[in-house]
Write a protein that holds these residues in place. Structure first.
Motif: not given
Length: 67
Positions: A27-52
């Motif tokens: 498990r994360p060994q510190s609050v800092f390690a968890l905070q670092k994981a939670l604030t890591k930049k994540v690419p936005k998922p591609e929104l797929r156009k809904k089919h009719w």
């Protein structure tokens, strides 16, 4: 993780699994390690156009749930 796949980012789900590990050393060994994981930049998922057809099926499902 499979249950929530597609509703939350893969990074968040992996972080939650990391926090819930049975082995305390895995498990994360510190609050800092968890905070670092939670604030890591994540690419936005591609929104797929809904089919009719998705719209039609969605409306049909909602009508069934109401009844």
């Amino acid at each position: 993780m499979i249950r929530w796949q597609g509703q939350y980012s893969e990074q968040l789900l992996k972080t939650v699994d990391w926090c819930l590990s049975l082995d305390h050393l895995s498990r994360p060994q510190s609050v800092f390690a968890l905070q670092k994981a939670l604030t890591k930049k994540v690419p936005k998922p591609e929104l797929r156009k809904k089919h009719w057809l998705d719209h039609v099926v969605g409306k049909f499902k909602r009508k069934i749930e109401v009844q």
